[in-house]
Design an enzyme around this catalytic site. Structure first.
Site, mmCIF file in Angstrom:
data_model
loop_
_atom_site.group_PDB
_atom_site.id
_atom_site.type_symbol
_atom_site.label_atom_id
_atom_site.label_comp_id
_atom_site.label_asym_id
_atom_site.label_seq_id
_atom_site.Cartn_x
_atom_site.Cartn_y
_atom_site.Cartn_z
ATOM 1 N N PRO A 92 0.982 -1.125 -0.043
ATOM 2 C CA PRO A 92 -0.099 0.014 -0.188
ATOM 3 C C PRO A 92 0.840 1.235 -0.011
ATOM 4 C CG PRO A 92 -0.517 -1.470 1.980
ATOM 5 C CD PRO A 92 0.773 -2.034 1.334
ATOM 6 N N GLU A 119 2.507 -7.548 8.265
ATOM 7 C CA GLU A 119 2.680 -6.176 8.407
ATOM 8 C C GLU A 119 3.711 -5.608 6.949
ATOM 9 O OE1 GLU A 119 1.130 -4.070 10.341
ATOM 10 O OE2 GLU A 119 0.069 -6.211 10.653
ATOM 11 N N ARG A 157 -3.121 -7.854 -21.006
ATOM 12 C CA ARG A 157 -4.029 -7.635 -22.269
ATOM 13 C C ARG A 157 -3.446 -6.336 -23.348
ATOM 14 N NH1 ARG A 157 -7.290 -3.234 -21.464
ATOM 15 N NH2 ARG A 157 -9.108 -4.042 -22.539
ATOM 16 N N ASP A 171 -9.978 1.883 -25.213
ATOM 17 C CA ASP A 171 -10.119 1.783 -23.744
ATOM 18 C C ASP A 171 -10.338 2.905 -23.157
ATOM 19 O OD1 ASP A 171 -10.222 -0.992 -23.540
ATOM 20 O OD2 ASP A 171 -8.021 -1.294 -23.080
HETATM 21 N N1 ADE Z 1 -0.608 -5.287 -0.358
HETATM 22 C C1 ADE Z 1 -1.354 -4.864 0.749
HETATM 23 N N2 ADE Z 1 -2.614 -3.960 0.109
HETATM 24 C C2 ADE Z 1 -1.942 -3.679 -1.030
HETATM 25 C C3 ADE Z 1 -2.440 -2.579 -1.996
HETATM 26 N N3 ADE Z 1 -3.423 -1.688 -2.101
HETATM 27 N N4 ADE Z 1 -1.709 -2.573 -3.107
HETATM 28 C C4 ADE Z 1 -0.839 -3.611 -3.501
HETATM 29 N N5 ADE Z 1 -0.213 -4.311 -2.449
HETATM 30 C C5 ADE Z 1 -0.915 -4.496 -1.666
#
Ligand code: ADE
Length: 248
Positions: A92, A119, A157, A171
């Protein structure tokens, strides 16, 4: 193209990679996808891949050794980062995945995706192993696997020969704006009529209508995209007109 995925849960990829476009691309030999369990690279007898965080705190952190060993097995040791051969940590904390990144990655010969868990991975993976860190959105998944599936789909793709390139050119996002609305038969479904213009057979007018609809829809739903979209002169005119009428 060759894609290697490093994951503690390789079975999560069985379904998504065995159907639809990805399967077709693999069957045609346009992409080879390998899913490797990096637990196999843990140096100890018990194949431990995680440990407590230094400094305390909740959860476990992925140890660097198995992930480095798995990447070095694929890329050679000593490992030297090469942006032409991306090694991407999914987390994230990464930059947000979008169509431009998908296009950039689809042009590479090989790609390694590292799926984090718990984590996350020891920071040294991000600093000294990964060439890039990518997130698929501002939410936390329980692991990188769904993110890898999303990315592989968006990338595969775009590989030439996988699907008709005219359909990817149209697209949503291909030029930074959303796609125009699409209809198919019947022309009247439960009283809802397909716009007359699409039944007119006038291809010039249909193309014009579609350009207007694409800009209108982007303005209504994703105005943020318009700041960086590459609009033609005609689309800019359409946008100016729509904005003018919105302000009346
Ligand atoms: N691992 C946990 N959350 C994630 C996300 N939002 N994007 C990519 N990998 C992740």
């Amino acid at each position: 193209m060759r894609i290697d995925i490093l994951s503690l849960f390789p079975e999560m990829f069985d379904g998504p990679f065995a159907s639809s476009i990805i399967k077709r691309a693999v069957d045609k030999g346009l992409v080879n996808i390998y899913v490797n369990n990096f637990r196999n690279y843990a140096p100890d007898r018990h194949k431990v891949v995680d440990d407590y965080p230094y400094g305390g705190g909740a959860g476990m952190v992925l140890k660097p050794e198995p992930i480095f060993a798995a990447v070095e097995d694929l890329r050679g040791s000593p490992y030297v980062k090469n942006p032409q051969k991306p090694v991407i940590l999914l987390s994230p904390q990464g930059r947000l995945f979008d169509q431009n990144i998908a296009r950039e990655l689809a042009s590479r010969e090989s790609l390694i995706l590292i799926c984090g868990h718990y984590e996350g991975a020891d920071e040294r993976v991000s600093q000294h192993l990964a060439t890039d860190e990518i997130s698929i959105g501002d939410y936390v998944l329980s692991g990188g696997e769904p993110a890898a599936i999303v990315m592989v789909d968006a990338i595969v793709r775009l590989i030439p020969g996988v699907i008709d390139c005219l359909s990817t050119a149209d697209d949503s996002f291909s030029r930074g704006i959303l796609e125009y609305p699409q209809y198919t038969r019947p022309a009247n479904f439960r009283g809802c009529q397909v716009p007359d213009i699409l039944l007119s057979g006038n291809h010039g007018e249909i193309e014009k209508w579609r350009r207007i609809q694409a800009v209108k829809r982007t303005l209504e739903r994703r105005p943020d995209l318009l700041d960086s979209a590459s609009l033609t002169a005609e689309e800019q005119k359409i946008l100016a007109r729509l904005e003018y009428f919105n302000h009346l």
